[in-house]
Design an enzyme around this catalytic site. Structure first.
Site, short mmCIF file in Angstrom:
data_model
loop_
_atom_site.label_atom_id
_atom_site.label_comp_id
_atom_site.label_asym_id
_atom_site.label_seq_id
_atom_site.Cartn_x
_atom_site.Cartn_y
_atom_site.Cartn_z
N GLU A 262 1.66 16.02 30.86
CA GLU A 262 3.38 15.06 31.35
C GLU A 262 2.58 14.79 32.65
O GLU A 262 2.14 15.32 33.56
CB GLU A 262 4.00 15.82 31.91
CG GLU A 262 5.66 15.32 32.23
CD GLU A 262 5.97 13.82 31.93
OE1 GLU A 262 5.31 13.99 30.81
OE2 GLU A 262 6.20 12.89 32.25
N THR A 306 7.35 8.30 29.62
CA THR A 306 6.66 8.95 28.23
C THR A 306 6.53 8.62 26.99
O THR A 306 5.57 8.24 26.46
CB THR A 306 7.86 10.43 28.52
OG1 THR A 306 7.45 10.41 29.37
CG2 THR A 306 6.89 11.67 27.89
N HIS A 424 6.60 17.35 36.01
CA HIS A 424 7.37 16.64 35.70
C HIS A 424 8.28 16.48 36.33
O HIS A 424 8.72 17.72 37.47
CB HIS A 424 8.61 16.59 33.95
CG HIS A 424 8.79 15.26 34.18
ND1 HIS A 424 10.21 15.34 35.16
CD2 HIS A 424 9.12 14.47 33.34
CE1 HIS A 424 10.62 13.93 34.36
NE2 HIS A 424 9.81 13.55 33.42
N ASP A 484 -0.15 10.64 30.76
CA ASP A 484 0.72 9.54 29.88
C ASP A 484 1.48 8.66 31.47
O ASP A 484 0.72 7.40 31.33
CB ASP A 484 2.12 10.23 29.42
CG ASP A 484 3.38 10.99 30.72
OD1 ASP A 484 2.20 11.13 31.73
OD2 ASP A 484 4.77 10.92 30.08
N HIS A 485 1.67 8.64 32.91
CA HIS A 485 1.53 7.62 33.13
C HIS A 485 1.25 8.48 34.71
O HIS A 485 0.84 9.82 35.16
CB HIS A 485 2.94 7.20 33.70
CG HIS A 485 3.94 8.42 33.00
ND1 HIS A 485 4.25 9.24 34.19
CD2 HIS A 485 4.81 9.06 32.17
CE1 HIS A 485 5.15 10.05 33.89
NE2 HIS A 485 5.64 9.42 32.70
#
Ligand code: MN
Length: 720
Positions: A262, A306, A424, A484-485
């Site tokens: 994440e 996500t 996150h 993911d980013h």
């Protein structure tokens, strides 16, 4: 007392006053329901406040409608009807929620959706004793009318009064929306979860919002025809990159374990803070001989973040350019996704493990369409552990350690995905979690703590890998990790820059593009590894993995290409149409394309380089086509018109995608296969391997819940 009675009488005997009284009754009922019958995930006092005020605006707007009707009786009858419909709507939502943990959508009400099972005969069993409170008001109103405590107001209502009443409703709604958008930016454009919209705006707004959304989706769908697929198939054919024989089938029938890191950015790898490595385990994996590690790999997500990353990895198509694919199109679209392809071509069983609620991003529906056999969401983990849950779900160490009791029951080979959540935003962890690792010195707390949660994630993965090795799963698995980013957004980059050796004053678009790099690693015993400099992104992962697994992607509709193929073109398309090539980074702004050299990071003046200008134009066209093709397939649900040879589209209502009673299904499968069962548990003489999992998660205080204890899970399963 008498005074109050008089005041009340004079209030409700005026039409506007009576409307206020009705709004008040609806408001009280709804707030009681919010707290008693729904779990909307309230995180801070402001969310409580927004939730408490949100029923007022829309009921006032609706109940002001009868004020525009001149004739007294009809006006009151319409008022009563609206009140009754609103009351029934509230109660229907309560019953629906008890059955489906979701809210009434327009398609459910119209009975045309996939979940049109409705409530039917089981409705009575869903009723509870305390439900009488949702009808007390109707009794009160009838009594007030019969004892003439409320009389009809026959005075004609001026149009201005009606307009003023509606306007007050609209005003309250605007304030409500403003506070909601402040607390949860992009609430409506991103549609995370139905519960979010209800929590912030209420049932009425959710229904209206959902109706608009699904009308738009339906329109795109219904105008589509089979021949729309022609352009797509042409594109897919020319874009196809043949597998590299050196790697094709290298992971044939191996378990595939995808680990979703994440918000994990590439710069974390190899970094040290206060002389401590941020991610020692991932660093060792990155340079391991058995890992192919990419250092020019970019995330390509849009608003769906996500879920966009998941869309690309599972289906080889992008998220949407506007809006979000998962909740909007995911529940209804036809897919050609990794779980279904691997099941049909190579006999894989598939599962997702994730510590958040299953309805988030509508995952519980989308995964079925993708062909995931199992989805272990938050309800499959021990939520009674103190501090186990953070904003986005169960902490990684707990989620991963508790997952193995399910993992060991899966038939092999399996294709599994673990979605971590601890790293996150807002990156909050207690002191006990960071094993002495200290945050970098910065004034921006969330930037500093990003490194702490990344360190925690790294630690969690080490524990997980240790288990894989000790249990023997490691030997026949290919493990794929990806970020993911980004985790630090552009507006916080000034605080981040000095920590990663950049000057905040000269930070530019090129630097920002570089920050969109995320890790992508493929680890497998015997895989000839090394650092691979190929340029690529998330859209290229699926063909890469399928080719390693020995499945040729030629006939599937995917817009990326195998990163290990000799024919792979290193053109990375971002969702906003900016792009990166092997030599240049192109960022479009109001002045046109800004072209940077990847080698020097310098801006190149296109006027001095007409050749390059032409190239940039061509690349841009290629990027636009790629995105356009993907959007056409997703927006118009085009895969329903095209099924590749030897592939059967997923039927999401099939029992093998039923996420209720998953434990029973695992046991049933194991028993019916008998000696042919290939699960780790069966191979281990029907003994659990969970005791091999060691975690230092402080929540478990050493005397942890035995992690092979299924009792609470079975209870969940039954409740489901
Ligand atoms: Mn994410």
């Amino acid at each position: 007392m008498n005074n109050i009675k008089l005041k009340f009488k004079s209030l409700v005997n005026q039409r506007v006053g009576f409307i206020c009284f009705l709004v008040f009754l609806l408001w009280i009922k709804t707030v009681i329901a919010y707290y008693v019958d729904f779990s909307l995930g309230l995180n801070d006092p402001l969310q409580h406040l927004i939730m408490i005020i949100n029923p007022i605006a829309t009921s006032l707007i609706l109940l002001s409608i009868p004020l525009y009707i001149k004739r007294t009786k009809i006006s009151y009858i319409i008022m009563g009807l609206i009140y009754l419909i609103e009351s029934i709507f509230l109660y229907a939502n309560i019953l629906y929620y008890r059955e489906f943990s979701d809210f009434l959508t327009s398609s459910v009400i119209l009975g045309v959706g996939k979940v049109s099972k409705g409530l039917g005969s089981s409705t009575f069993s869903l009723m509870q004793i305390h439900d009488f409170i949702y009808f007390v008001d109707l009794v009160i109103l009838i009594l007030l009318f019969s004892f003439k405590l409320i009389k009809l107001d026959t005075k004609p209502i001026r149009k201005l009064t009606a307009i003023a009443t509606t306007s007050v409703g609209v005003l309250i709604f605007s304030v409500n929306l403003m506070i909601a958008e402040g607390n949860r930016p992009q609430l409506l454009s991103r549609t995370f979860d139905h519960a979010y919209v209800v929590k912030y705006l209420g049932f009425n707004s959710f229904l209206g919002y959902d109706a608009i959304k699904s009308t738009m989706t339906d329109q795109a769908r219904s105008t589509a025809v089979g021949t729309d697929m022609d352009d797509v198939l042409n594109y897919v054919d020319t874009n196809y990159a043949a597998p590299n024989p050196k790697y094709f089938g290298k992971a044939n029938r191996k378990n595939i374990i995808i680990i979703h890191l994440e918000s994990f950015q590439q710069f974390l790898l190899g970094m040290k803070i206060n002389d401590q490595e941020v991610t020692p385990f991932l660093n060792s994996l990155y340079s391991d001989n058995n890992t192919i590690s990419f250092d020019n790999f970019y995330h390509e997500v849009g608003l769906g973040r996500t879920s966009d990353a998941e869309t690309m990895l599972e289906s080889g198509l992008f998220g949407l350019g506007s809006g979000t694919f998962f909740p909007t199109n995911g529940p209804s679209n036809t897919f050609q996704s990794a779980p279904a392809i691997l099941a049909q071509k190579k006999g894989y069983t598939s599962a997702v493990f994730h510590g958040n609620v299953g309805s988030f991003w509508s995952r519980n529906e989308v995964y079925k369409n993708m062909g995931y056999n199992y989805f272990f969401d938050q309800s499959y983990y021990d939520n009674s552990i103190e501090n186990a849950n953070m904003r986005y779900g169960m902490k990684d160490k707990l989620m991963l350690s508790e997952s193995v009791k399910y993992l060991e029951q899966l038939q092999q080979p399996f294709y599994t995905k673990f979605i971590t959540v601890t790293n996150h935003y807002p990156y909050s962890l207690s002191e006990d979690d960071n094993d002495g690792f200290t945050a970098p010195d910065t004034t921006d707390h969330s930037v500093g703590s990003y490194f702490v949660t990344a360190h925690y994630l790294d630690n969690s993965l080490k524990e997980f890998f240790d288990y894989l090795k000790d249990s023997g799963l490691y030997d026949n698995s290919m493990i794929v990790l990806y970020g993911d980013h980004y985790g630090i957004s552009e507006d916080r980059v000034k605080a981040l820059a000095p920590i990663i050796g950049l000057d905040p004053n000269t930070f530019n678009s090129y630097n920002n593009s570089q920050l969109q790099k995320v890790p992508f690693m493929i680890h497998m015993n015997g895989l000839k590894g090394g650092i691979n400099h190929t340029y690529g992104g998330e859209i290229d992962v699926l063909p890469t993995i399928l080719h390693l697994a020995g499945v040729n992607t030629k006939n599937y509709v995917q817009v990326g290409s195998d990163l290990l193929s000799q024919q792979h073109k290193g053109l990375v398309a971002f969702r906003d149409k900016n792009f990166v090539t092997t030599k240049y980074t192109v960022v479009n702004n109001s002045k046109g394309p800004q072209v940077y050299s990847n080698e020097t990071g310098e801006l190149i003046d296109l006027q001095d380089n007409p050749d390059l200008e032409d190239k940039v134009t061509n690349w841009q066209q290629e990027v636009n086509t790629k995105l356009k093709i993907s959007d056409a397939v997703n927006n118009k649900d085009l895969l329903r018109f095209y099924t590749p040879n030897g592939f059967t589209p997923v039927n999401p209502t099939d029992e093998s995608y039923n996420y209720l009673n998953q434990i029973q299904r695992l046991i049933k499968t194991r028993n019916s296969l008998g000696a042919g069962s290939t699960s780790l548990y069966s191979k281990n003489d029907n003994k659990s391997t969970t005791h091999l999992y060691n975690t230092d998660a402080p929540e478990l205080n050493g005397d942890r819940t035995p992690i092979d204890d299924w009792s609470y899970v079975l209870k969940n399963d039954a409740n489901n």
